[in-house]
Design a protein around this motif. Sequence first.
Motif, mmCIF file in Angstrom:
data_model
loop_
_atom_site.group_PDB
_atom_site.id
_atom_site.type_symbol
_atom_site.label_atom_id
_atom_site.label_comp_id
_atom_site.label_asym_id
_atom_site.label_seq_id
_atom_site.Cartn_x
_atom_site.Cartn_y
_atom_site.Cartn_z
ATOM 1 N N GLY A 198 -1.333 5.874 4.518
ATOM 2 C CA GLY A 198 -1.793 4.775 5.370
ATOM 3 C C GLY A 198 -3.063 5.101 6.119
ATOM 4 O O GLY A 198 -3.191 4.812 7.310
ATOM 5 N N GLY A 246 -6.119 3.939 5.578
ATOM 6 C CA GLY A 246 -7.190 2.938 5.502
ATOM 7 C C GLY A 246 -7.601 2.393 6.850
ATOM 8 O O GLY A 246 -8.715 1.881 7.011
ATOM 9 N N SER A 247 -6.734 2.490 7.846
ATOM 10 C CA SER A 247 -7.044 1.905 9.159
ATOM 11 C C SER A 247 -6.145 2.537 10.224
ATOM 12 O O SER A 247 -5.262 3.347 9.915
ATOM 13 C CB SER A 247 -6.788 0.383 9.125
ATOM 14 N N GLY A 248 -6.413 2.174 11.458
ATOM 15 C CA GLY A 248 -5.514 2.487 12.577
ATOM 16 C C GLY A 248 -5.191 3.962 12.765
ATOM 17 O O GLY A 248 -6.061 4.838 12.666
ATOM 18 N N GLY A 255 -3.413 6.122 10.971
ATOM 19 C CA GLY A 255 -3.560 7.014 9.809
ATOM 20 C C GLY A 255 -5.008 7.421 9.582
ATOM 21 O O GLY A 255 -5.298 8.575 9.236
ATOM 22 N N SER A 303 -3.612 5.579 0.529
ATOM 23 C CA SER A 303 -3.476 4.253 1.112
ATOM 24 C C SER A 303 -3.459 3.221 0.003
ATOM 25 O O SER A 303 -3.860 3.503 -1.124
ATOM 26 C CB SER A 303 -4.634 3.993 2.082
ATOM 27 N N ARG A 323 -5.049 0.222 -0.236
ATOM 28 C CA ARG A 323 -6.295 -0.452 -0.623
ATOM 29 C C ARG A 323 -7.446 0.538 -0.742
ATOM 30 O O ARG A 323 -7.807 1.207 0.226
ATOM 31 C CB ARG A 323 -6.672 -1.502 0.428
ATOM 32 N N VAL A 343 8.900 -0.092 2.027
ATOM 33 C CA VAL A 343 7.716 0.662 2.463
ATOM 34 C C VAL A 343 8.110 1.668 3.549
ATOM 35 O O VAL A 343 7.911 2.875 3.404
ATOM 36 C CB VAL A 343 6.607 -0.283 2.987
ATOM 37 N N VAL A 346 6.130 9.015 10.974
ATOM 38 C CA VAL A 346 5.678 8.178 12.092
ATOM 39 C C VAL A 346 6.600 6.960 12.181
ATOM 40 O O VAL A 346 6.602 6.092 11.294
ATOM 41 C CB VAL A 346 4.208 7.739 11.898
HETATM 42 N N1 LIG Z 1 -0.081 0.337 16.293
HETATM 43 C C1 LIG Z 1 1.017 0.417 17.009
HETATM 44 O O1 LIG Z 1 1.080 -0.103 18.138
HETATM 45 C C2 LIG Z 1 2.221 1.149 16.458
HETATM 46 C C3 LIG Z 1 3.320 1.338 17.317
HETATM 47 C C4 LIG Z 1 4.434 2.011 16.845
HETATM 48 C C5 LIG Z 1 4.460 2.494 15.544
HETATM 49 N N2 LIG Z 1 3.388 2.295 14.718
HETATM 50 C C6 LIG Z 1 3.485 2.831 13.362
HETATM 51 O O2 LIG Z 1 2.336 3.602 13.078
HETATM 52 C C7 LIG Z 1 2.031 3.514 11.693
HETATM 53 C C8 LIG Z 1 0.577 3.082 11.529
HETATM 54 O O3 LIG Z 1 0.397 1.843 12.185
HETATM 55 P P1 LIG Z 1 -1.045 1.186 12.440
HETATM 56 O O4 LIG Z 1 -0.943 0.368 13.668
HETATM 57 O O5 LIG Z 1 -2.101 2.196 12.333
HETATM 58 O O6 LIG Z 1 -1.074 0.168 11.218
HETATM 59 P P2 LIG Z 1 -2.246 -0.359 10.268
HETATM 60 O O7 LIG Z 1 -1.737 -1.619 9.680
HETATM 61 O O8 LIG Z 1 -3.568 -0.345 10.972
HETATM 62 O O9 LIG Z 1 -2.302 0.787 9.164
HETATM 63 C C9 LIG Z 1 -1.293 0.934 8.234
HETATM 64 C C10 LIG Z 1 -1.897 1.521 6.980
HETATM 65 O O10 LIG Z 1 -0.847 1.687 6.028
HETATM 66 C C11 LIG Z 1 -1.277 1.158 4.792
HETATM 67 N N3 LIG Z 1 -0.127 0.711 4.032
HETATM 68 C C12 LIG Z 1 0.696 -0.335 4.280
HETATM 69 N N4 LIG Z 1 1.631 -0.416 3.313
HETATM 70 C C13 LIG Z 1 1.390 0.586 2.452
HETATM 71 C C14 LIG Z 1 2.000 1.015 1.261
HETATM 72 N N5 LIG Z 1 3.036 0.342 0.719
HETATM 73 N N6 LIG Z 1 1.508 2.102 0.636
HETATM 74 C C15 LIG Z 1 0.448 2.769 1.135
HETATM 75 N N7 LIG Z 1 -0.181 2.406 2.259
HETATM 76 C C16 LIG Z 1 0.284 1.319 2.913
HETATM 77 C C17 LIG Z 1 -2.221 0.030 5.140
HETATM 78 O O11 LIG Z 1 -3.065 -0.289 4.062
HETATM 79 C C18 LIG Z 1 -2.955 0.647 6.336
HETATM 80 O O12 LIG Z 1 -4.015 1.463 5.882
HETATM 81 C C19 LIG Z 1 3.024 2.515 11.088
HETATM 82 O O13 LIG Z 1 4.076 3.223 10.476
HETATM 83 C C20 LIG Z 1 3.519 1.745 12.305
HETATM 84 O O14 LIG Z 1 4.820 1.233 12.131
HETATM 85 C C21 LIG Z 1 2.265 1.623 15.140
#
Ligand SMILES: NC(=O)c1ccc[n+]([C@@H]2O[C@H](COP(=O)([O-])OP(=O)(O)OC[C@H]3O[C@@H](n4cnc5c(N)ncnc54)[C@H](O)[C@@H]3O)[C@@H](O)[C@H]2O)c1
Length: 266
Positions: free
Chosen positions: A12, A14-16, A18, A36, A38, A112, A140
């Motif tokens: 994951g 690609g963004s955020g 990860g 990732s 995409r 997922v 995570v």
């Molecule tokens: N952002 C928050 O506030 C928050 C809070 C608690 C937990 N989380 C957890 O942190 C992790 C990252 O979250 P984020 O906010 O950075 O999300 P995000 O949507 O910005 O990033 C998620 C990444 O995972 C990739 N992804 C999704 N499905 C996929 C798959 N089947 N195979 C491969 N890659 C896949 C997406 O393309 C994206 O790059 C997640 O597990 C989320 O549940 C996030």
Amino acid sequence: MRLQGKVVVVTGTGSGIGKDIAERFALEGAKVVAASRRASTGQGVVDAIVAKGGDAIFIQTDISSEADVTALFDAAVKKYGRIDGLVNNAGVNFVCPFEECTPEAWDRVLNVDLRGTYLCCRRAILEMLKTGDGGSIINVASNHTMAAVKGAAPYDAAKWGMVGLTKSLGIEFASRKIRVNVLSPGLIHTQIWDDILNAAPSHQECNDHWNSNIPMHRVGTCAEISSAAVFMISDESTYMTGANLVIDGGTSSQLVTAEPYESKKI
Ligand SMILES: NC(=O)c1ccc[n+]([C@@H]2O[C@H](COP(=O)([O-])OP(=O)(O)OC[C@H]3O[C@@H](n4cnc5c(N)ncnc54)[C@H](O)[C@@H]3O)[C@@H](O)[C@H]2O)c1
């Protein structure tokens, strides 16, 4: 450099969160295998890491597909020869009243968030056992693993499932030096937070509402999660396994959100 020479798969990216973890790990000297869904976003993240002198490769992967996960780890071992760490970060969010939660939606989230985590843990552990040097895995999850949020049943089930998987693997592989831990963020400033703000009639009211639910009165940053991830993959955390490290500004520690009055001494 706290991760010098360690080969770490991060999903994951690609963004955020990860993306930030992949960039930070490369700065700490890790060889990063960024996976990732995409290629449009994932390849660019790796290109930027390499342009700054980091060592990383991108493998397009859907973590819910066993074939894709096999190809991911095969490519990682072909390039770097071993696996020292794994961050199961890829995940999908879910918000929907339970009455409208279809079996298809349930399967999508569980496939997922939980099955994908299992598939990657399985391959990483098999590779770590081959070297005999052990390794460190971070799953995570979320501060939803301390309680629950209405309308998030599949997400909550998957994230709680990740804690069970982590504890089980943590004790099963402790004697073989493979550590498995959960990292549970609270609300973090990623696209999810921007989407919440943009969906609200007023940014200010939305911001104030959420901040009033967080004892630190702010959402967290990706960097605050990456810092913990560096510690958990590094040799600074060698006695830590089966743990759930919650980083949420205190949110899951409070029983009530906003106090109706200032507490007085009684
Ligand atoms: N952002 C928050 O506030 C928050 C809070 C608690 C937990 N989380 C957890 O942190 C992790 C990252 O979250 P984020 O906010 O950075 O999300 P995000 O949507 O910005 O990033 C998620 C990444 O995972 C990739 N992804 C999704 N499905 C996929 C798959 N089947 N195979 C491969 N890659 C896949 C997406 O393309 C994206 O790059 C997640 O597990 C989320 O549940 C996030």
